[in-house]
Design an enzyme around this catalytic site. Structure first.
Site, PDB file in Angstrom:
ATOM      1  N   GLU A   1     -15.855  22.394   7.233  1.00  0.00           N
ATOM      2  CA  GLU A   1     -16.255  23.036   5.979  1.00  0.00           C
ATOM      3  C   GLU A   1     -17.673  22.668   5.537  1.00  0.00           C
ATOM      4  O   GLU A   1     -17.880  22.070   4.470  1.00  0.00           O
ATOM      5  CB  GLU A   1     -15.259  22.707   4.864  1.00  0.00           C
ATOM      6  CG  GLU A   1     -13.898  23.321   5.110  1.00  0.00           C
ATOM      7  CD  GLU A   1     -12.954  23.195   3.911  1.00  0.00           C
ATOM      8  OE1 GLU A   1     -13.149  22.300   3.075  1.00  0.00           O
ATOM      9  OE2 GLU A   1     -12.006  24.001   3.830  1.00  0.00           O
TER      10      GLU A   1
ATOM     11  N   GLU B   1      -6.734  26.723   8.351  1.00  0.00           N
ATOM     12  CA  GLU B   1      -5.962  25.866   7.452  1.00  0.00           C
ATOM     13  C   GLU B   1      -5.312  26.710   6.365  1.00  0.00           C
ATOM     14  O   GLU B   1      -5.908  27.655   5.851  1.00  0.00           O
ATOM     15  CB  GLU B   1      -6.865  24.858   6.725  1.00  0.00           C
ATOM     16  CG  GLU B   1      -7.526  23.817   7.575  1.00  0.00           C
ATOM     17  CD  GLU B   1      -8.387  22.865   6.716  1.00  0.00           C
ATOM     18  OE1 GLU B   1      -8.130  22.747   5.502  1.00  0.00           O
ATOM     19  OE2 GLU B   1      -9.321  22.285   7.272  1.00  0.00           O
TER      20      GLU B   1
END
Ligand code: GLA
Ligand code: ZN
Length: 676
Positions: free
Chosen positions: A150, A306
């Site tokens: 991320e 995710e």
């Protein structure tokens, strides 16, 4: 297919065996089998373990995990662990620590914390990626590389300032060009030496998310997005040097504001992203985000990297996913182009801030939980589905344009209103089409338009070089284009196109916007139809901004209903070549947008995927001439859908269905149909 080593929808997620002792690992293996888990993402935050000191690397723990997982039939999504630097590195090399927008040098701590222009970070992150690739290049468990984690956040340190100046020299060549592009005679900002230029921060131009100088702030965002991307690319190159055939990704975050993902996606073999809606996130917003992630690489399938099996920890109120919702939302991702269903996390950690984050294996440690049962159920289904859906594509005829730089420019803008939220405006249009069950592609400004019948570009404030002529060509060739208020105002350095709004789009739209009124939140105007048109009758509410427009050839379909600009056009359509260009001069209510889009779709012969009851989502993937139509019932109660007389296979139950079928509450059907 992402990797032929696992020719099915991958099922698994983030796994941190390094936080556990050995006896737990065999339990994990047992439970992964029970749940049908076949991929584990390893090594996401293990830099400090992998490199205990400057000259020592130690991968023994990882060797053991890779071998162990492989032996138990689980493949590995291998992260490079550069999303958080080791404490010793932060102490020894302060350049790796970021400086925030208020000029504060960060201490060691947290994650996603490295300065992207730090020589230390660049050297050691790339080196680590190289060592991992060299070590595991022939490992049979290796499926894909997961670079860092991320990426996000900006840095404002001296190294970044220096590199920013270099980046500007590249972009503008000389200071005259830069001064012009930024309009620096405003507030006496003329720069005579590159060294005078500093990052756009809260110490210089920015306050509360806005800026004095959009040109500078925009360029700093471009530069930061690129700086982080350069870090990714350094690792990418190292990985590819040793494993040219193993795909590489990094996990993105949907509409995350700070990075221009269209630029990033060009350097990713497959897009992956982390989906964390909350209980009150509109279902259509999640759908739109999946579509955007699919759009980053022009429709190529992506990875759901995710999601939580049950709850998050970082939201204000971390609701549980209601029974059936994890499965439903997993299929929503698949319906919109995901070829993987992966979780954060496989086993719930016991310390630090993610111990209250949901996991497949909860703190109780056994499989007799609601969450585990639901995960195992889905795992079984995904095994049954095999490779049938992999690589399926959308065949949408409608596209919505989304552009990060346009968003930055709008967000940073001082005036005309703080109420304008670009993503929300885009979502309004998306939602209207979603409710009409019309399939949509989310596309960037570089995408070819010729395959679409309808292209919608809400609030296209910034028009980049060549875009207006692309739109003109699209419309001239018969396409329908729609744009809205506050469009065509500036060029890519945020300098106004003079001679009348919407600037370069004026010709194709056939209108001139003379003024722009900003409305208070409780203030509205009305859209009054000049005559009934299909679904559109009488009048509707609008607000936020009202462009005061004059027709320059466009036909006026509706007028403002009040205020001093009552009677001025608010909805126009311009015939241009073979096509049409619609202008919506204010932000309308839902009923108007649904009516408008229903009419435009009707006009272009764009059909809904299926007529279904409210709360049922439709989405289609097409593969080898076969259509897979997903019906996702977001209602807790069953819904009955008429699919017509022709019998079709329903994939999940492997049965033939026709006429009226029932989609269970929070249930999913996948209808299969050979295309003619
Ligand atoms: C992100 C991160 C994960 C984890 C989850 C928790 O997506 O990538 O490491 O922190 O959030 O929701
Ligand atoms: Zn920095």
């Amino acid at each position: 297919m992402i990797n032929e080593r696992l020719p099915k929808i991958w099922y698994g997620g983030d796994y941190n065996p390094e936080q556990w002792d050995q006896e737990i690992w065999s339990e994990d293996e047992r439970m992964f089998k029970l749940a049908g888990i076949d991929v584990a993402t390893l090594n996401v935050f293990s830099w400090a373990l992998n490199q205990p000191s400057e000259d020592t690397y130690d991968f023994a723990w990882l060797d053991e995990q890779m071998d162990r997982l492989h032996a138990s039939g689980v493949k590995v999504c291998l992260a490079t662990s550069t999303g958080a630097h080791p404490a010793w590195m932060a102490r020894k090399y302060p350049d790796i620590r970021r400086v925030d927008s208020q000029g504060r040098k960060r201490a060691f701590g947290g994650r996603h914390n490295s300065c992207p222009n730090s020589p230390t970070y660049r050297k050691y992150s790339a080196q680590l990626a190289g060592k991992l690739a060299e070590r595991y290049k022939d490992h049979p468990a290796l499926l894909i590389w997961h670079v860092s984690n991320e990426y996000g956040g900006y840095c404002y340190c001296e190294n970044c300032a220096t590199q920013f100046r270099e980046w500007l020299k590249e972009r503008y060549g000389n200071l005259d060009a830069l001064n012009k592009a930024w309009n620096t005679r405003f507030w006496g900002h003329t720069f005579y030496d590159w060294e005078e230029i500093v990052p756009a921060s809260e110490l210089s131009e920015e306050w509360g998310g806005r800026t004095n100088f959009q040109g500078i702030s925009l360029d700093y965002r471009r530069f930061m997005s690129e700086s982080l991307l350069d870090c990714y690319k350094l690792e990418y190159d190292e990985l590819k040097r040793h494993t040219p055939d193993i795909p590489v990704t990094t996990n993105l975050m949907g509409f995350y504001p700070e990075l221009d993902y269209f630029k990033w996606a060009k350097h990713m073999d497959v897009v992956s992203w982390d989906n964390y809606p909350s209980l009150d996130t509109p279902v259509s917003f999640t759908a739109m985000t999946h579509d955007l992630m699919r759009g980053l690489k022009s429709g190529q399938p992506f990875m759901l990297m995710e999601q939580t099996p049950s709850q998050q920890n970082w939201q204000a109120y971390n609701s549980l996913k209601r029974p059936g919702v994890m499965r439903l939302w997993s299929y929503q991702a698949v319906a919109r182009g995901a070829d993987t269903v992966m979780f954060f996390q496989l086993r719930r950690s016991i310390g630090a801030c993610e111990k209250y984050h949901g996991a497949v294996i909860e703190h109780v440690g056994h499989e007799h939980t609601r969450v585990f049962r639901e995960c195992a159920e889905l795992g079984r289904e995904l095994v049954q589905l095999g490779d049938q859906l992999l690589d399926g594509r959308s065949r949408a005829k409608v596209a919505i344009v989304y552009d990060w730089e346009n968003r930055w420019a709008i967000d940073l803008s001082s005036g005309p209103t703080v109420a304008l939220d670009y993503v929300k405006e885009v979502h309004k249009y998306y939602d209207a089409l979603f409710q009409l069950h019309v399939q949509v592609d989310m596309i960037g400004v570089e995408e070819d338009l010729s395959g679409y019948d309808i292209v919608i570009a809400p609030v296209l404030y910034m028009v980049k070089p060549g875009y207006a002529s692309k739109v003109e060509q699209f419309v001239a060739n018969g396409g329908t284009f729609l744009t809205t208020f506050f469009s065509g105002i500036v060029n890519e350095t945020d300098i106004v196109t003079t001679g009348g709004y919407p600037g370069e789009l004026r010709k194709v739209m056939g209108i001139w916007a003379e003024e722009i009124d900003a409305l208070f939140p409780d203030q509205h105007n009305r859209i009054v139809m000049k005559s009934e048109w299909g679904e559109l009758k009488d009048s509707y509410e609008c607000g936020i901004l009202c462009d005061l427009i004059h027709s320059e050839g466009a036909e006026v379909l509706a007028e403002y209903g009040q205020d001093f600009y009552q009677g001025m056009p608010v909805l126009t359509v311009n015939k241009f070549g073979q096509g049409k260009a619609y202008y919506v001069a204010s932000s309308p209510d839902k009923a108007f947008l649904q009516g408008l889009l229903a009419n435009i779709c009707e006009e272009k012969g764009v059909k809904p995927l299926l007529a279904v009851p409210e709360g049922v989502e439709t989405s289609e993937r097409v593969k080898n001439g076969t259509s897979y139509l997903f019906l996702l019932n977001h209602n807790p109660e069953p819904a009955s859908v008429d699919i017509g007389p022709e019998a079709r296979q329903e994939l999940l139950s492997d049965s033939m269905v026709s006429s009226s079928v029932t989609v269970p509450g929070r249930g999913v059907l996948i209808l299969v149909q050979r295309l003619a």
